[in-house]
Design a protein around this motif. Structure first.
Motif, short mmCIF file in Angstrom:
data_model
loop_
_atom_site.label_atom_id
_atom_site.label_comp_id
_atom_site.label_asym_id
_atom_site.label_seq_id
_atom_site.Cartn_x
_atom_site.Cartn_y
_atom_site.Cartn_z
N ALA A 1 -2.05 -6.25 -18.35
CA ALA A 1 -3.47 -6.08 -18.02
C ALA A 1 -3.70 -4.68 -17.45
O ALA A 1 -2.80 -4.03 -16.95
N GLN A 2 -4.93 -4.24 -17.56
CA GLN A 2 -5.28 -2.92 -17.06
C GLN A 2 -5.71 -3.00 -15.60
O GLN A 2 -6.30 -3.98 -15.16
N ASN A 3 -5.35 -1.96 -14.84
CA ASN A 3 -5.79 -1.91 -13.44
C ASN A 3 -7.31 -1.87 -13.38
O ASN A 3 -7.95 -1.15 -14.14
N GLY A 4 -7.88 -2.61 -12.41
CA GLY A 4 -9.31 -2.59 -12.20
C GLY A 4 -9.64 -1.88 -10.90
O GLY A 4 -8.77 -1.57 -10.11
N GLU A 5 -10.93 -1.60 -10.70
CA GLU A 5 -11.35 -0.96 -9.47
C GLU A 5 -11.67 -2.02 -8.43
O GLU A 5 -12.39 -2.98 -8.71
N PRO A 6 -11.16 -1.88 -7.20
CA PRO A 6 -11.45 -2.88 -6.18
C PRO A 6 -12.89 -2.79 -5.71
O PRO A 6 -13.46 -1.71 -5.61
N THR A 7 -13.46 -3.92 -5.41
CA THR A 7 -14.83 -3.96 -4.88
C THR A 7 -14.83 -4.28 -3.40
O THR A 7 -15.89 -4.46 -2.82
N ASP A 8 -13.65 -4.37 -2.81
CA ASP A 8 -13.57 -4.79 -1.41
C ASP A 8 -12.90 -3.74 -0.53
O ASP A 8 -12.15 -4.06 0.40
N VAL A 9 -13.15 -2.45 -0.80
CA VAL A 9 -12.59 -1.38 0.02
C VAL A 9 -13.24 -1.41 1.40
O VAL A 9 -14.46 -1.40 1.53
N VAL A 10 -12.41 -1.45 2.45
CA VAL A 10 -12.93 -1.49 3.81
C VAL A 10 -12.53 -0.26 4.63
O VAL A 10 -13.05 -0.05 5.73
N ALA A 11 -11.61 0.55 4.10
CA ALA A 11 -11.21 1.77 4.81
C ALA A 11 -10.52 2.71 3.84
O ALA A 11 -10.07 2.31 2.76
N ARG A 12 -10.45 3.98 4.25
CA ARG A 12 -9.76 4.97 3.46
C ARG A 12 -9.07 5.96 4.41
O ARG A 12 -9.67 6.42 5.37
N VAL A 13 -7.80 6.24 4.11
CA VAL A 13 -7.03 7.22 4.87
C VAL A 13 -6.60 8.29 3.90
O VAL A 13 -5.74 8.07 3.04
N GLY A 14 -7.20 9.46 3.98
CA GLY A 14 -6.94 10.48 2.98
C GLY A 14 -7.31 9.94 1.62
O GLY A 14 -8.43 9.49 1.40
N ASP A 15 -6.36 9.96 0.67
CA ASP A 15 -6.62 9.44 -0.67
C ASP A 15 -6.12 7.99 -0.82
O ASP A 15 -6.10 7.45 -1.93
N GLN A 16 -5.72 7.36 0.28
CA GLN A 16 -5.23 5.98 0.25
C GLN A 16 -6.35 5.02 0.65
O GLN A 16 -7.00 5.22 1.68
N VAL A 17 -6.57 3.98 -0.18
CA VAL A 17 -7.62 3.02 0.13
C VAL A 17 -7.01 1.75 0.71
O VAL A 17 -5.87 1.39 0.41
N ILE A 18 -7.77 1.08 1.54
CA ILE A 18 -7.37 -0.19 2.14
C ILE A 18 -8.43 -1.22 1.78
O ILE A 18 -9.63 -0.99 2.00
N THR A 19 -8.00 -2.33 1.20
CA THR A 19 -8.94 -3.36 0.75
C THR A 19 -8.89 -4.59 1.64
O THR A 19 -7.92 -4.85 2.34
N PHE A 20 -9.98 -5.35 1.56
CA PHE A 20 -10.09 -6.59 2.32
C PHE A 20 -8.99 -7.57 1.88
O PHE A 20 -8.36 -8.23 2.71
N SER A 21 -8.75 -7.66 0.58
CA SER A 21 -7.73 -8.58 0.08
C SER A 21 -6.34 -8.14 0.51
O SER A 21 -5.45 -8.96 0.74
N GLN A 22 -6.12 -6.83 0.63
CA GLN A 22 -4.83 -6.33 1.11
C GLN A 22 -4.58 -6.79 2.55
O GLN A 22 -3.46 -7.21 2.89
N ILE A 23 -5.60 -6.73 3.38
CA ILE A 23 -5.47 -7.19 4.76
C ILE A 23 -5.20 -8.68 4.79
O ILE A 23 -4.35 -9.16 5.55
N ASN A 24 -5.92 -9.44 3.96
CA ASN A 24 -5.71 -10.89 3.93
C ASN A 24 -4.31 -11.25 3.46
O ASN A 24 -3.70 -12.19 3.95
#
Length: 501
Positions: A46-69
């Motif tokens: 499958a192809q990578n999709g864009e997350p819709t649950d970004v809650v933070a960003r550190v430099g070019d690194q994104v942090i998502t709500f699902s990642q925290i969960n």
């Protein structure tokens, strides 16, 4: 808010399961007779999709709500409880984890900036992990058609090996499925082994097969080749053992052949594009990031190693946080007069009365009838000084008093003692704890400085609150549906209640 391209680990885990089910569900026989490459190439990624649950960003690194969960629900999170979905307590823990993830990303970016990712041991670890994961995916996909067993296969096997007149119960069916699946897996595994080197030229250098020469062997020494491409000792050392070994040359040949088979599998996996698979990418990226963060943290810890004088100074400045004071478990009785207290003590010392009965029947403390005078563990300086003076001179089982306080005349029994810990800097355990706290504080200060001056940190509070509320609403709706008459959840609860009557 701009959407950043990244796939959540939760989604990827679900996707990997769907891929397996899709590949194995409908046509269990369709791969019969095909080569490994042909089988694996039919399982698409499958192809990578864009997350819709970004809650933070550190430099070019994104942090998502699902990642925290995902992190929150993991038992690997040490020191953090796992509150139920939709609760305020879960939101509090989620903020704590977000802060940890932000700090980890800051260390990752700092490591990349300093070139820590070029460390030879780190690169070797990545190479090995990459090979292990790719060969695992290749094998799994080749063996997928051995997972499903058709009804016809079960019936045929039953007719030829069992009693045709006996009932084919669910238990018998399950046992037959296990036997057939094992047979198919063995057959497919053998197909993979026998076809692996077809069309591949492999040469082994017998002059380099003696493990006793490992210590003197140069990294550039060629141990083998695949289609003319040399495999050097430097490349294969991690798989064969880099120390002088008592193993025989035959053992080394076997180990080398296993390593060569893995390299062939990796080549085949790359040729089929499995290194672009989202499941592989997620696991590999997580590993390389986590390992780099840990390597950078270890390097920093070595830089922050304190001198003996620095450690002693830190201990003295933070002694109250490092040491654990002496605690004593106390039971007490309070009465109005000294005479009454002395009389009770005589009866207790003489065995006519216990502290429990005396507290229940004579103590004027309002809680005495409920707690029988037991007030738990006490440290010095938390109560009246007059009581401390007696409590911390008594031994376990000793009764002290009468002692006068504003509340009355007290008798005291020390039930147990926990001695003070880490109160002497000369103790090895105290120095070890002090060092750990010192380095941890230095690392925290380093990360705080990165957050202020190193890399931009953005937290999207509105999105975090919105997603948390959606989760709470979802949990509420599911609970309401589960409570409805006839719901599957309700039926299962009723069945359990019947079982445990």
């Amino acid at each position: 808010m701009k959407r950043l391209k990244q796939t959540s680990l939760t989604a990827l885990s679900t996707l990997s399961l769907l891929l397996i089910l899709t590949a194995c569900g409908d046509k269990p026989q369709e791969h019969a007779g095909q080569t490994a490459d042909e089988v694996v190439s039919e399982v698409s990624s499958a192809q990578n999709g864009e997350p819709t649950d970004v809650v933070a960003r550190v430099g070019d690194q994104v942090i998502t709500f699902s990642q925290i969960n995902t992190m929150l629900n993991s038992s690997a999170v040490v020191g953090v409880s796992i509150p139920a979905l939709g609760t305020p307590e879960r939101d509090t823990v989620r903020i704590t984890l977000l802060d940890k993830i932000v700090s980890a990303n800051l260390l990752y970016l700092d490591a990349m900036k300093q070139g820590v990712d070029q460390d030879a041991a780190y690169q070797q670890a990545l190479h090995k992990f990459r090979g292990d994961i790719l060969t695992g995916i290749y094998r799994d996909r080749f063996l997928q058609d051995a997972i499903e067993i058709s009804d016809e296969e079960i019936e045929d096997y039953y007719q030829t090996t069992g009693n045709p007149d006996a009932e084919l119960t669910d238990d018998v069916r399950a046992a037959l499925v296990a036997v057939l699946r094992k047979q198919k897996l063995e057959e497919r595994s053998e197909e993979l082994r026998t076809s692996l080197r077809e069309g591949v030229t492999v040469q082994l250098n017998d002059n380099e097969m003696d493990p006793l020469q490992d210590a003197e062997r140069a990294d550039t020494a060629v141990l083998a080749s695949i289609n003319g491409t040399p495999i050097t000792w430097g490349e294969a050392r991690h798989a064969l053992g880099g120390k002088v070994s008592s193993a025989s040359a035959d053992d080394r040949r076997q180990a080398m052949n296993n390593y060569l088979d893995q390299q062939i599998l990796v080549t085949k996996a790359n040729a089929l594009g499995l290194d672009k698979d989202p499941v592989f990418q997620a696991r590999y990226n997580e590993y390389q990031k986590t390992r780099l963060i840990n390597l950078h943290r270890d390097n920093l810890a070595r830089e922050f190693e304190p001198t003996d004088e620095e450690l002693r100074t830190y201990y003295e400045a933070n002694r109250d946080e490092i040491m654990t004071p002496e605690f004593r478990k106390v039971q007490f009785i309070v009465v109005k007069t000294q005479e009454e207290a002395s009389d009770l003590k005589k009866k207790i010392d003489g065995g006519e009365l216990t502290m429990f009965l005396a507290a229940r029947d004579y103590s004027i403390d309002p809680q005495a009838k409920q707690n029988l005078g037991e007030i738990g563990w006490q440290s010095r300086g938390k109560g009246w000084p007059e009581l401390d003076e007696v409590i911390f001179t008594l031994g376990p089982g000793e009764i002290g008093g009468p002692v006068q306080t504003p509340a009355g005349w007290n008798l005291l029994l020390v039930q147990d003692v926990h001695d003070a810990q880490h109160d002497d800097f000369k103790q090895a355990s105290t120095r070890k704890l002090t060092r750990r706290m010192y380095i941890h504080e230095k690392l925290d200060d380093y990360v705080v400085n990165l957050r202020k001056n190193g890399f931009p940190v953005e937290v999207y509070e509105d999105n975090l609150i919105l997603l948390a509320q959606r989760e709470a609403d979802m949990v509420k709706q599911l609970a309401e549906r589960a409570a409805e008459s006839g719901s599957v959840t309700q039926q299962r609860l009723e069945e359990l209640q019947e079982i445990y009557k």
